[in-house]
Design an enzyme around this catalytic site. Structure first.
Site, PDB file in Angstrom:
ATOM      1  N   SER A 213       2.280   2.168  -4.483  1.00 46.17           N
ATOM      2  CA  SER A 213       2.523   0.984  -3.708  1.00 46.17           C
ATOM      3  C   SER A 213       2.195  -0.330  -4.430  1.00 46.17           C
ATOM      4  O   SER A 213       2.629  -1.394  -3.975  1.00 46.17           O
ATOM      5  CB  SER A 213       1.706   1.057  -2.414  1.00 46.17           C
ATOM      6  OG  SER A 213       0.323   1.093  -2.701  1.00 46.17           O
TER       7      SER A 213
ATOM      8  N   SER B 278      -1.186   4.981  -6.311  1.00 40.39           N
ATOM      9  CA  SER B 278      -0.557   3.651  -6.262  1.00 40.39           C
ATOM     10  C   SER B 278      -0.918   2.684  -7.374  1.00 40.39           C
ATOM     11  O   SER B 278      -0.310   1.620  -7.465  1.00 40.39           O
ATOM     12  CB  SER B 278      -0.859   2.994  -4.922  1.00 40.39           C
ATOM     13  OG  SER B 278       0.010   3.522  -3.959  1.00 40.39           O
TER      14      SER B 278
ATOM     15  N   LYS C 121      -3.242  -7.617  -5.612  1.00 43.57           N
ATOM     16  CA  LYS C 121      -2.419  -6.902  -4.626  1.00 43.57           C
ATOM     17  C   LYS C 121      -2.733  -7.431  -3.223  1.00 43.57           C
ATOM     18  O   LYS C 121      -3.915  -7.604  -2.868  1.00 43.57           O
ATOM     19  CB  LYS C 121      -2.717  -5.405  -4.722  1.00 43.57           C
ATOM     20  CG  LYS C 121      -1.831  -4.530  -3.857  1.00 43.57           C
ATOM     21  CD  LYS C 121      -2.187  -3.056  -4.052  1.00 43.57           C
ATOM     22  CE  LYS C 121      -1.306  -2.126  -3.254  1.00 43.57           C
ATOM     23  NZ  LYS C 121      -1.657  -0.699  -3.445  1.00 43.57           N
TER      24      LYS C 121
HETATM   25  N1  GLN Z   1       2.534   7.142  -2.468  1.00 46.09           N
HETATM   26  C1  GLN Z   1       1.375   7.634  -1.811  1.00 46.09           C
HETATM   27  C2  GLN Z   1       1.498   7.367  -0.328  1.00 46.09           C
HETATM   28  O1  GLN Z   1       2.530   6.973   0.061  1.00 46.09           O
HETATM   29  C3  GLN Z   1       0.150   6.976  -2.364  1.00 46.09           C
HETATM   30  C4  GLN Z   1      -0.026   5.594  -1.883  1.00 46.09           C
HETATM   31  C5  GLN Z   1      -1.257   4.942  -2.409  1.00 46.09           C
HETATM   32  O2  GLN Z   1      -1.874   5.393  -3.381  1.00 46.09           O
HETATM   33  N2  GLN Z   1      -1.654   3.880  -1.755  1.00 46.09           N
HETATM   34  O3  GLN Z   1       0.606   7.552   0.431  1.00 46.09           O
END
Ligand code: GLN
Length: 492
Positions: free
Chosen positions: A115, A139, A40
């Site tokens: 994400s 994410s 990532k």
């Molecule tokens: N979707 C969640 C957010 O927008 C979690 C994102 C993540 O785990 N990096 O913060």
């Protein structure tokens, strides 16, 4: 699919050749020798850009490897490239990437989740068998669920975050994404353990995860989280997750119900704490130290223009929310209160986990949604993580494992364990996976591709295969190859 923001074609082939050579010589090989791993693009890698999916870091090449990347390299992994993500890991669909969204291999009109959507799509479509994701509020698990693969968020502290670009430091965790639980266990085993460079990494023994998988679930106590099956849960998701629970019962697990009454408060709590921490962490992108700078005559205007141009809307929204929640007069009412609720949520989980070995709930309330469906409605987007966020707030290990494909779209089952008990989480997920057929399914476009291309293995050497792949690759170049690529070709 736009799973990758950067592919290290030459570096990957070089490393692969080296491992092929050692294999041919009969050398002893480390656990990931020659295995392609996608990383990532919020994890620092030397020799490759790390953009965090943000225009503010476009082209930035870190001067060091993250500890997880060093561990991968030491274990023989071939790092194939950097995967797309929501900008600074803020989002649930990969649509917040500053470089355009990733698509879901199961249905190209739908999101892969986020994400870590690039890592998820890459693994689901067979571009790499293993990938690294990061999980601050879901994410890893949510995109794993949305793409029919396995994704695990280990306990907070289990894996070093040295070299992970910070979003919300009290929640961020790196974790494995893979096609099967045993692959995820193998990768976790390489990543886990204390790192002197990260004082939040914990000095506890690391089990041999792959070796512990086959113990089954006989007698394991699994608590179904009552509050997670209420309003807002799609019918077909509920049915798949409930069927998975029944299946685990059939394998010998003892099913009970547990209650987590503060679960409905997890989302507002998270969005106060994560934005507060993000507002502090993202102060460093000022046009001076990293990446983009919009030059002007005075310093203050340079800061503001750089940030205005470099950050996308979701990042700006969060910086504003976080700054507000931390400001004098609001700190007690918002930030401090959220911290207290966080403690309650953690206590509820720990209490529930005194009576059971694992807590079971869905990963996401819905199947993967369509691109564009939620981008203009942040609150709807935030709801995508309603079942994953509480686990980050509590700091616990959680996994997503495929448990159904209603209408051809993947659904994930979530299993949550006690602090640092990744072993039990993996073991139960493995038992479920190995007695169901979900993990054997491939997205239709992958099946088509596999049928269309004659099998490369038949009676030819690895070298021939590699050269042919290279030829195929160059025949397929875009209309206007990048400058780097043009140079490489001329040299050849
Ligand atoms: N979707 C969640 C957010 O927008 C979690 C994102 C993540 O785990 N990096 O913060």
């Amino acid at each position: 699919m736009h799973a990758f923001l950067h592919v290290d074609r030459e570096g990957a082939l070089r490393a692969a050749r080296e491992w092929d050579g050692r294999y041919a010589r009969g050398d002893a090989l480390p656990p990931l020798a020659g295995l392609p791993v996608a990383v990532k693009d919020i994890i620092c890698t030397t020799g490759m850009p790390t953009t965090c999916g943000s225009r503010i870091l476009a082209g930035w090449v870190p001067p060091y490897d993250a500890t997880v990347v060093s561990r991968l390299r030491d274990a023989g992994a071939v790092i194939v490239g950097k995967t797309n993500l929501d900008e600074f890991a803020m989002g649930s669909s990969t649509e917040n990437s500053g470089f355009g969204p990733t698509r879901n291999p199961w249905d190209l009109e739908r999101v892969p989740g986020g994400s870590s959507g690039g890592s998820a799509a890459a693994v689901a479509a067979g571009m790499a068998p293993l990938a690294l994701g990061t999980d601050t509020g879901g994410s890893i698990r949510q995109p794993a669920g949305f793409t029919g693969i396995v994704g695990m968020k280990p306990t907070y502290g289990r894996i070093s975050r040295y070299g992970l670009v910070a979003f919300a430091s009290s929640l961020d965790q790196i974790g494995p994404m893979a096609r099967t639980v045993s692959d995820a266990a193998l990768l976790l085993h390489v990543l886990a353990g204390r790192d002197p460079k990260d004082s939040t990494s914990v000095d506890l023994p690391v089990d041999n995860y792959p070796a512990a998988l086959s113990r089954g679930v006989q007698g394991l106590r699994i608590g179904i989280a009552r509050e997670a099956f209420g309003q807002g849960l799609q019918r077909e998701v509920r049915a798949a997750v409930q069927a998975a629970a029944t299946h685990l019962g059939g394998l010998g697990a003892v099913l009970t119900e547990v209650s987590l009454p503060s679960l409905p408060y997890a989302l507002p709590t998270y969005y106060l704490l994560a934005t507060s921490e993000a507002s502090a962490n993202l102060a460093r992108y000022d046009g001076v130290q990293y990446g983009l700078r919009v030059p002007t005559d005075d310093l203050f205007t340079m800061y503001t223009r750089t940030r205005r141009q470099g950050f996308g809307n979701e990042v700006k929204r969060r910086i504003m929310l976080g700054t507000y929640a931390l400001s004098a007069g609001y700190y007690e009412g918002f930030f401090l209160k959220a911290q207290r609720v966080r403690t309650l949520i953690r206590q509820e989980f720990l209490r529930a986990l005194e009576g059971v070995d694992l807590v079971l709930m869905p990963v996401s309330p819905t199947v993967p949604f369509r691109l564009g469906e939620k981008v203009d409605d942040p609150l709807q987007m935030y709801l995508a993580d309603i079942y994953t966020i509480p686990v980050n707030l509590a700091g616990l290990p959680g996994i997503s494992v495929p448990c159904g494909f209603p209408g051809g779209l993947p659904v994930g089952l979530q299993l949550i364990g006690k602090p640092f008990d990744e072993t039990t989480v993996l073991r139960a997920a493995h038992a479920y996976e190995q007695t169901t057929e979900w993990h054997t399914r491939r997205p239709p476009i992958v099946e088509k591709r596999e049928r269309g291309i004659p099998h490369a293995d038949s009676g030819r050497s690895a070298g021939t295969r590699e050269r042919e792949t290279e030829k195929r690759g160059s025949a397929r170049t875009r209309k206007r190859p990048s400058r780097k690529f043009r140079k490489t070709r001329t040299r050849k």
